[in-house]
Scaffold this motif. Structure first.
Motif, PDB file in Angstrom:
ATOM      1  N   LEU A  95       0.797  -1.132   0.276  1.00 59.30           N
ATOM      2  CA  LEU A  95       0.002   0.096   0.064  1.00 59.30           C
ATOM      3  C   LEU A  95       0.944   1.199   0.103  1.00 59.30           C
ATOM      4  N   LYS A  96       1.849   1.178   1.029  1.00 58.18           N
ATOM      5  CA  LYS A  96       2.862   2.488   0.742  1.00 58.18           C
ATOM      6  C   LYS A  96       3.602   2.563  -0.384  1.00 58.18           C
ATOM      7  N   ASN A  97       3.840   1.384  -1.087  1.00 57.91           N
ATOM      8  CA  ASN A  97       4.540   1.650  -2.245  1.00 57.91           C
ATOM      9  C   ASN A  97       3.704   2.037  -3.468  1.00 57.91           C
ATOM     10  N   THR A  98       2.441   1.646  -3.367  1.00 56.53           N
ATOM     11  CA  THR A  98       1.609   2.014  -4.201  1.00 56.53           C
ATOM     12  C   THR A  98       1.285   3.326  -4.284  1.00 56.53           C
ATOM     13  N   LEU A  99       0.899   3.878  -3.101  1.00 57.95           N
ATOM     14  CA  LEU A  99       0.702   5.452  -3.001  1.00 57.95           C
ATOM     15  C   LEU A  99       1.898   6.107  -3.230  1.00 57.95           C
ATOM     16  N   LEU A 100       3.155   5.753  -2.974  1.00 57.75           N
ATOM     17  CA  LEU A 100       4.317   6.723  -3.562  1.00 57.75           C
ATOM     18  C   LEU A 100       4.287   6.488  -4.849  1.00 57.75           C
ATOM     19  N   LEU A 101       4.177   5.317  -5.522  1.00 58.99           N
ATOM     20  CA  LEU A 101       4.290   5.369  -7.101  1.00 58.99           C
ATOM     21  C   LEU A 101       3.135   6.257  -7.578  1.00 58.99           C
ATOM     22  N   ALA A 102       2.025   6.247  -7.229  1.00 57.03           N
ATOM     23  CA  ALA A 102       0.968   7.195  -7.758  1.00 57.03           C
ATOM     24  C   ALA A 102       1.318   8.691  -7.682  1.00 57.03           C
ATOM     25  N   VAL A 103       1.858   9.000  -6.470  1.00 56.49           N
ATOM     26  CA  VAL A 103       2.154  10.305  -6.113  1.00 56.49           C
ATOM     27  C   VAL A 103       3.066  10.765  -7.292  1.00 56.49           C
ATOM     28  N   PHE A 104       4.280  10.213  -7.108  1.00 53.49           N
ATOM     29  CA  PHE A 104       5.455  10.362  -8.014  1.00 53.49           C
ATOM     30  C   PHE A 104       5.357  10.430  -9.437  1.00 53.49           C
ATOM     31  N   THR A 105       4.356   9.614  -9.814  1.00 55.31           N
ATOM     32  CA  THR A 105       3.923   9.338 -11.246  1.00 55.31           C
ATOM     33  C   THR A 105       3.027  10.680 -11.487  1.00 55.31           C
ATOM     34  N   CYS A 106       1.995  11.323 -10.611  1.00 53.51           N
ATOM     35  CA  CYS A 106       1.609  12.355 -10.895  1.00 53.51           C
ATOM     36  C   CYS A 106       2.272  13.569 -10.996  1.00 53.51           C
ATOM     37  N   ILE A 107       3.484  13.795  -9.919  1.00 53.72           N
ATOM     38  CA  ILE A 107       4.235  14.825 -10.049  1.00 53.72           C
ATOM     39  C   ILE A 107       5.058  14.922 -11.397  1.00 53.72           C
ATOM     40  N   GLY A 108       5.639  13.813 -11.758  1.00 49.92           N
ATOM     41  CA  GLY A 108       6.383  13.515 -13.033  1.00 49.92           C
ATOM     42  C   GLY A 108       5.524  13.946 -14.297  1.00 49.92           C
ATOM     43  N   ALA A 109       4.238  13.365 -14.331  1.00 49.53           N
ATOM     44  CA  ALA A 109       3.465  13.526 -15.435  1.00 49.53           C
ATOM     45  C   ALA A 109       3.023  15.159 -15.684  1.00 49.53           C
ATOM     46  N   VAL A 110       2.905  15.654 -14.403  1.00 48.82           N
ATOM     47  CA  VAL A 110       2.303  16.897 -14.291  1.00 48.82           C
ATOM     48  C   VAL A 110       3.593  18.249 -14.796  1.00 48.82           C
ATOM     49  N   LEU A 111       4.551  17.760 -14.283  1.00 42.85           N
ATOM     50  CA  LEU A 111       5.626  18.568 -14.650  1.00 42.85           C
ATOM     51  C   LEU A 111       6.340  18.611 -16.158  1.00 42.85           C
ATOM     52  N   TYR A 112       6.436  17.136 -16.633  1.00 45.68           N
ATOM     53  CA  TYR A 112       6.922  17.111 -17.757  1.00 45.68           C
ATOM     54  C   TYR A 112       5.890  17.423 -19.125  1.00 45.68           C
ATOM     55  N   GLY A 113       4.669  16.905 -18.544  1.00 41.46           N
ATOM     56  CA  GLY A 113       3.532  17.200 -19.871  1.00 41.46           C
ATOM     57  C   GLY A 113       3.189  18.792 -19.661  1.00 41.46           C
ATOM     58  N   GLY A 114       3.101  19.199 -18.392  1.00 43.30           N
ATOM     59  CA  GLY A 114       2.718  20.656 -18.239  1.00 43.30           C
ATOM     60  C   GLY A 114       3.863  21.860 -18.776  1.00 43.30           C
ATOM     61  N   ILE A 115       4.934  21.478 -18.639  1.00 37.10           N
ATOM     62  CA  ILE A 115       6.283  22.207 -19.044  1.00 37.10           C
ATOM     63  C   ILE A 115       6.286  22.038 -20.649  1.00 37.10           C
ATOM     64  N   PHE A 116       5.936  20.990 -21.225  1.00 38.76           N
ATOM     65  CA  PHE A 116       5.791  20.700 -22.783  1.00 38.76           C
ATOM     66  C   PHE A 116       4.712  21.624 -23.170  1.00 38.76           C
ATOM     67  N   ALA A 117       3.517  21.779 -22.607  1.00 37.29           N
ATOM     68  CA  ALA A 117       2.395  22.241 -22.930  1.00 37.29           C
ATOM     69  C   ALA A 117       2.450  23.717 -22.851  1.00 37.29           C
ATOM     70  N   TYR A 118       3.173  24.072 -22.080  1.00 39.20           N
ATOM     71  CA  TYR A 118       3.640  25.739 -21.979  1.00 39.20           C
ATOM     72  C   TYR A 118       4.603  26.111 -23.118  1.00 39.20           C
ATOM     73  N   LEU A 119       5.435  25.347 -23.355  1.00 40.32           N
ATOM     74  CA  LEU A 119       6.457  25.603 -24.273  1.00 40.32           C
ATOM     75  C   LEU A 119       5.748  25.323 -25.775  1.00 40.32           C
ATOM     76  N   VAL A 120       4.899  24.636 -26.060  1.00 44.41           N
ATOM     77  CA  VAL A 120       4.305  24.674 -27.294  1.00 44.41           C
ATOM     78  C   VAL A 120       3.094  25.738 -27.465  1.00 44.41           C
ATOM     79  N   THR A 121       2.512  26.057 -26.520  1.00 44.32           N
ATOM     80  CA  THR A 121       1.549  27.261 -26.740  1.00 44.32           C
ATOM     81  C   THR A 121       2.083  28.295 -26.309  1.00 44.32           C
ATOM     82  N   ARG A 122       2.783  28.737 -25.280  1.00 49.02           N
ATOM     83  CA  ARG A 122       3.149  30.006 -24.865  1.00 49.02           C
ATOM     84  C   ARG A 122       4.379  30.834 -25.356  1.00 49.02           C
TER      85      ARG A 122
END
Length: 608
Positions: A95-122
């Motif tokens: 359970l601890k590993n699953t929550l850590l995996l989900a949290v770090f996946t969210c952080i990585g996806a938002v940062l990587y995808g969000g930065i790329f979205a900003y660079l493409v659009t703005r």
């Protein structure tokens, strides 16, 4: 003498029946009623089955052994999982590993995808069209693709055991164990896989953001950093929240990535416990479902109560772009070009290369310069007499592989037709009854399976299908896939139907045009692109699905589950070939649909 004529008042039963008949006379109400019943049975029924399975006695399992019961009900599974001597290993650590995996996946996806979205659009970054097109490849491809590529690239005989990967063969560099196995590679791979979520959601907000807000702050001499954190970022927070909610649930139920990269989660622990501790394994699936339902509740609360940001002066037609500089626009583009080529194009090259190696995963021929050792035997062997193929024919002549390939195609087509049709009807009926509580319930039932981890849904249908005798049939795979992927079609259809003015259909009603003609001649042609997307997303998702189906059928029935079969046999060239076949099939289907319909996942964000 006049006789008083007294009119008999209709009974309450007739009044109620007239109200019911009047209600059902509208096609959208009848559709809503039927779909509400069907979705309740197919969504709630399997959930009830798996909850009941947690308190049932399983013959041959530990609950039967320790209680002495052969049938009936017991709370032993709950007590042992939460308080037994193995609770740390079987519950708390996963359970601890699953929550850590989900949290770090969210952080990585938002940062990587969000930065790329900003660079493409703005910004004025170069090569936007190319980068935007290939950035979405990791999500289109099967989830485990990058996990296998990670193994082939970074594993080494000294650190992980087995043969040396490509990095060691070319440079001699051996990466540490934490880089090769565990939380870091699992979270990194899943973040890359789900980064297109963030790109699409956040990029859409950046693309359509009113520039007046930032211009007003600039006029007031507000520093650019303060503008970004106090104006721009709050505007995209709803999209960030949506990304987090969707990615968190998906990462929780991921099985292939932590399985390939040796990281214990609730999903991998379920598979490990499913035979000897069947009841306790079902509890793990219920726990994942609880998180999914909690995420749905958070989503409803967030979308109903979030702040709205508006301007008094109206919408500006301009988008304020950040100038990266004469060289910065090229440097930034080259950095993302390298990253996207590695995550999108390199996997295809890697899997193709694996199928020509005499010993898949071993790249020592590069250092020895022994190119003649490359072989076509994994593809072209026409007999089953070669001992290195363990009695199998080559991929091109292997009937097991091609039967499984056409099996997954059949399931994908059926899921696409059913999920697309039901989702379109849900979107139509809910848009016509948008203020109805029943419509909101049906909409929630249609969307709930998406927020439930795929493994939990698979377990629920495994128990459900076993109870009604359809385990290991295409019917069970089609039902599970349809229920899981209805949300794609329903959300796509609902958003498009809400854009249609009611007068369009009302004009046809006045002309006494039947409902089916209104649908096929008016509504569907107007929203053709969104509706086609509602059919194609379930099709492509089914083609690359493993977690949902792996418990519902034998390993050789469909192509995705056949991967595990060949991995267990040690035929890694065959599993690489299957990966290659799946990736090429999905990319071809995606390209054909884009060419025929003009629909593209990255259109309107800034990639064109």
């Amino acid at each position: 003498m006049e006789q008083a004529i007294t009119e008999k008042k209709p009974s309450k039963f007739k009044i109620r029946m007239n109200k019911v008949l009047t209600y059902l006379s509208k096609p959208q109400n009848l559709v809503l009623l039927i779909l509400g019943v069907v979705l309740s049975i197919t969504t709630i029924g399997p959930i009830i089955s798996i909850v009941a399975d947690t308190v049932m006695v399983h013959t041959g399992s530990i609950d039967s052994t320790n209680t002495g019961l052969l049938s009936g009900f017991t709370l032993y599974n709950w007590a042992d999982l939460f308080t037994g001597r193995l609770s740390q290993a079987n519950l708390l650590l996963p359970l601890k590993n699953t929550l850590l995996l989900a949290v770090f996946t969210c952080i990585g996806a938002v940062l990587y995808g969000g930065i790329f979205a900003y660079l493409v659009t703005r910004t004025n970054m170069k090569f936007k069209k190319l980068l935007s097109s290939i950035f979405i490849f990791p999500y289109i491809m099967p989830q485990w693709t990058l996990a296998v590529v990670w193994k082939n690239l970074f594993y080494s005989s000294a650190v992980t055991g087995g043969s040396n990967g490509l990095l060691v063969a070319l440079t001699g560099i051996q990466m540490p164990l934490w880089w090769c196995k565990g939380l870091f590679p699992s979270a990194t791979v899943l973040a890359i896989h789900y980064a297109p979520f963030a790109y699409i959601l956040i990029g859409g907000i950046f693309r359509n953001m009113d520039a007046n807000l930032e211009e007003a702050a600039t006029i007031l001499n507000t520093p650019k950093r303060r503008i970004f954190f106090r104006v721009t970022l709050p505007m995209v927070m709803p999209a960030v929240l949506s990304t987090v909610l969707l990615v968190f649930s998906s990462a929780m139920g991921s099985f292939p990535v932590p399985y390939y990269l040796t990281y214990t989660t609730l999903a991998t622990k379920y598979v490990e416990m499913s035979v000897a501790r069947a009841g306790e394994a079902s509890i793990l699936a219920v726990i994942m479902m609880v998180f999914g339902i909690a995420i749905l509740s958070l989503n409803i609360a967030a979308t109903s109560g979030r702040k709205n940001y508006t301007t008094v002066t109206g919408k500006s037609g301009q988008i304020s772009r950040v100038n990266l500089g004469r060289h910065g626009k090229y440097v930034t583009a080259i950095i993302f070009l390298v990253l996207t080529l590695f995550t999108s194009i390199y996997p295809i090259i890697s899997f193709a290369t694996e199928t020509f190696l005499p010993n898949p995963g071993d790249y020592s021929f590069l250092t020895k310069g022994n190119w003649s050792s490359l072989t076509l035997k994994w593809w072209t062997t026409s007999t089953n007499t070669d001992s290195s193929l363990f009695g199998q024919c080559g991929i091109l002549h292997n009937t097991t592989i091609w039967n499984a390939y056409f099996g997954i195609l059949f399931v994908a087509v059926c899921c696409s037709l059913l999920a697309g049709t039901i989702g379109t009807l849900v979107g139509y009926a809910c848009s016509k009854n948008r203020h109805s509580k029943w419509a909101n319930y049906v909409n929630s039932m249609a969307f709930l399976p998406y927020l439930l981890p795929a493994l939990s849904v698979g377990v629920a249908f495994y128990v459900f299908g076993s109870n009604i005798g359809i385990y290991n049939t295409y019917l069970l795979l089609i039902i599970a896939g349809t229920v899981k992927y209805i949300p794609f079609a329903s959300r796509s259809a609902l958003n498009s139907m809400l854009q249609l003015s009611g007068e369009i259909e009302e004009a046809a009603v006045i002309q006494n045009i039947p409902w089916h003609k209104r649908m096929f001649k008016i509504i569907i042609p107007i929203q053709k692109s969104s509706i086609i997307s509602g059919y194609m997303l379930p099709f492509m998702s089914t083609l690359r699905e493993l977690t949902l189906f792996m418990l519902l059928c034998s390993q050789t029935k469909i192509l995705t589950t056949l991967l595990d079969y060949f991995d267990e046999m040690g035929l890694y060239a065959f599993s690489s070939g299957i990966n290659l076949i799946l990736i090429v099939t999905i990319l071809i289907c995606n390209a054909v649909v884009n060419k025929l319909t003009g629909a593209s996942i990255n259109k309107g964000i800034g990639g064109n």
